[in-house]
Design an enzyme around this catalytic site. Sequence first.
Site: not given
Length: 228
Positions: A11, A13, A169
């Site tokens: 991922d 960001d 996240d």
Amino acid sequence: MSRELRGVLFDLDGTLLDTAPDMHAALTVLLAENDRPPLPFEAVRNHVSHGSQALVQLGFPDVEGARRETLKQRYLEIYARDLCIDTALFPGLGPVLDACEQRGWPLGVVTNKPAWLTEPLLETLGLSPRLAAIVSGDTLPQRKPDPEPMWLAARQTGLPPEQLCYWGDAERDIAAGRAAGMATLVARWGYIDASQNPDTWGADGTLDRPDDFWRWHQAKADPQWLAS
């Protein structure tokens, strides 16, 4: 099909890049333009993975409808203007990327961030040439948690999903990776607030720091797991 890992996807960001400083700065400018006080960085940081819509909602909780959409578009203009001032790889990720490349493992990014922000950001940081796969939020009609972006990234790397590991996240990251048949890892250094419990997301493991990946990988590199 062997489950031996041969590549890693990230991922963007909150997992690969710490974009929160620049995204917070853009929100601060937008708030000032509308005569509103700034929000503390820590109040904004853990909302970054949810994108511009969530940040505008955080800064303007009393605004809805067309006005909120106008504010979101203005936020994106501000952010795009200063896209990569303080954004950087999270500490410890550089050596992990180097080690993966030394093994001949392809690397990739699957993000819900639109391509017109993702691509210049990766280019500015010199990451684009290192990535075999880049799938943005508007590359396909589907976005995470749908597995389609994950499958496209797998095709771009030339590996089957079973031989890729996806780090994220957010719960949607883990859901997308699992649905695609990939191993999944939670990046605990990311934008995870106290209301979230990553232990319930069903990931194959969690990482407190990037180099924990090698210990996890070594623990999983046994015949029983590879054959499962």
